[in-house]
Design an enzyme around this catalytic site. Sequence first.
Site, PDB file in Angstrom:
ATOM      1  N   GLY A  78     -53.629  11.269  -6.019  1.00 54.94           N
ATOM      2  CA  GLY A  78     -53.019  11.845  -4.821  1.00 54.94           C
ATOM      3  C   GLY A  78     -51.574  12.268  -5.008  1.00 54.94           C
ATOM      4  O   GLY A  78     -50.810  12.304  -4.034  1.00 54.94           O
ATOM      5  N   SER A  81     -50.593  15.510  -2.854  1.00 55.39           N
ATOM      6  CA  SER A  81     -50.435  15.242  -1.419  1.00 55.39           C
ATOM      7  C   SER A  81     -49.137  14.492  -1.153  1.00 55.39           C
ATOM      8  O   SER A  81     -48.415  14.791  -0.194  1.00 55.39           O
ATOM      9  CB  SER A  81     -51.623  14.434  -0.891  1.00 55.39           C
ATOM     10  OG  SER A  81     -52.822  15.177  -0.987  1.00 55.39           O
ATOM     11  N   ASP A 103     -48.325  21.023 -13.029  1.00 55.63           N
ATOM     12  CA  ASP A 103     -49.681  20.706 -13.486  1.00 55.63           C
ATOM     13  C   ASP A 103     -50.425  22.003 -13.809  1.00 55.63           C
ATOM     14  O   ASP A 103     -50.463  22.906 -12.968  1.00 55.63           O
ATOM     15  CB  ASP A 103     -50.416  19.938 -12.388  1.00 55.63           C
ATOM     16  CG  ASP A 103     -51.736  19.335 -12.856  1.00 55.63           C
ATOM     17  OD1 ASP A 103     -52.266  19.793 -13.891  1.00 55.63           O
ATOM     18  OD2 ASP A 103     -52.232  18.404 -12.197  1.00 55.63           O
TER      19      ASP A 103
END
Length: 388
Positions: A78, A81, A103
Amino acid sequence: MAASLLLNRVSRTSSSSISLHRVAGALGFNSLHAGRISGTHFPERLLATIAEGASHFDEMLSVNQRKYYLLGGKGGVGKTSCAASLAVKFASHGHPTIVVSTDPAHSLSDSFSQDLSGGVLKPVQGVDSPLLALEITPERMKEEIKSQTGDKSVKNMMDSMGLGMFAGELGDLSLEDMLNAASPGIDEIAAISKVLQFVESPEYSRFTRIVFDTAPTGHTLRLLSLPDFYDSSISKISKLKKKITAAASAFTSVFGKKETQKQGPSNELDQLKERMEKVRNVFRDVDSTEFVIVTIPTVMAINESSRLHASLRKENVPVHRLIVNQLLPQSESDCKFCSMRRKEQTRVLGLIQNDTELSGLKLIQSPLLDAEIRGVPALKFMGDLIWK
């Protein structure tokens, strides 16, 4: 997959997860569609009873010098987020903010439910203060390099840097051919290039917070160690160049032939070395930078987080906070599956307290939610759970 479906089904019937639908209704939102909360106003109050462990967000707001926040950890915990919600939180509190994904498998567009692709800064809609997002792509970096260097061969480019003696075997290799070749670490190089722009370019000085959604652990460690690698490599090349230049000078002087040395172009190596030092100093500056580790309550994830912190400590990268995501909240339900998972998660939290690498970090506990966090309103909701 089966376990995930089972957890989703059980959580909706046993109240073992925090329901975005129920909480959104209680807070006055009109509805929640596809994981996105919709409504005319977002409440200002925090849900202090839902998530335990304060992140000390007031401190993060007040420390004006701390501009760079890197969020990283194991894949699938996560990170995106958490990074996106932090960026929204900063922007909502008046900090002009940039959120950057390093990423290779970008998720920022999905997280914000907006098209942020293309390798250029794009404004995030739905936030009052300036919030720009960027998904770094090697392709964009290649275009920028070609536009800056022009259309010339690698040999000519190395000649211009005073490295012509190393380019004899390159033949007619073009810069475009070299850039188009699959290069290990190209994603990290693109990220370093962008960090340099953030540090050096005046146009980014108005942004007081820059949040990095980093790649999984291995990529991130390569990114953080790249400035040291470049610094060492450039130093070796410079020393070798000086030795060859000195030998060539001695040789020509014996035969009475004098050559005027080109001083300017070779300085580009020294300039590149200085720029790498700037990046390295940014990553290690405790006043301007913080790395936040994100994990989930499993033994494998905690072990990797411990190794990550050890590596970051070795690189002198400042770390203060650890987010444990996807925790099952307490419940009155008799769901045996949920009870077993909660018991295991409690045991894992105990491992953190006994881990020499992680026990000294500020622990932030984030609950498991029963819907995807997508869109700015949902990210604001998540931000009020984590960053408080």
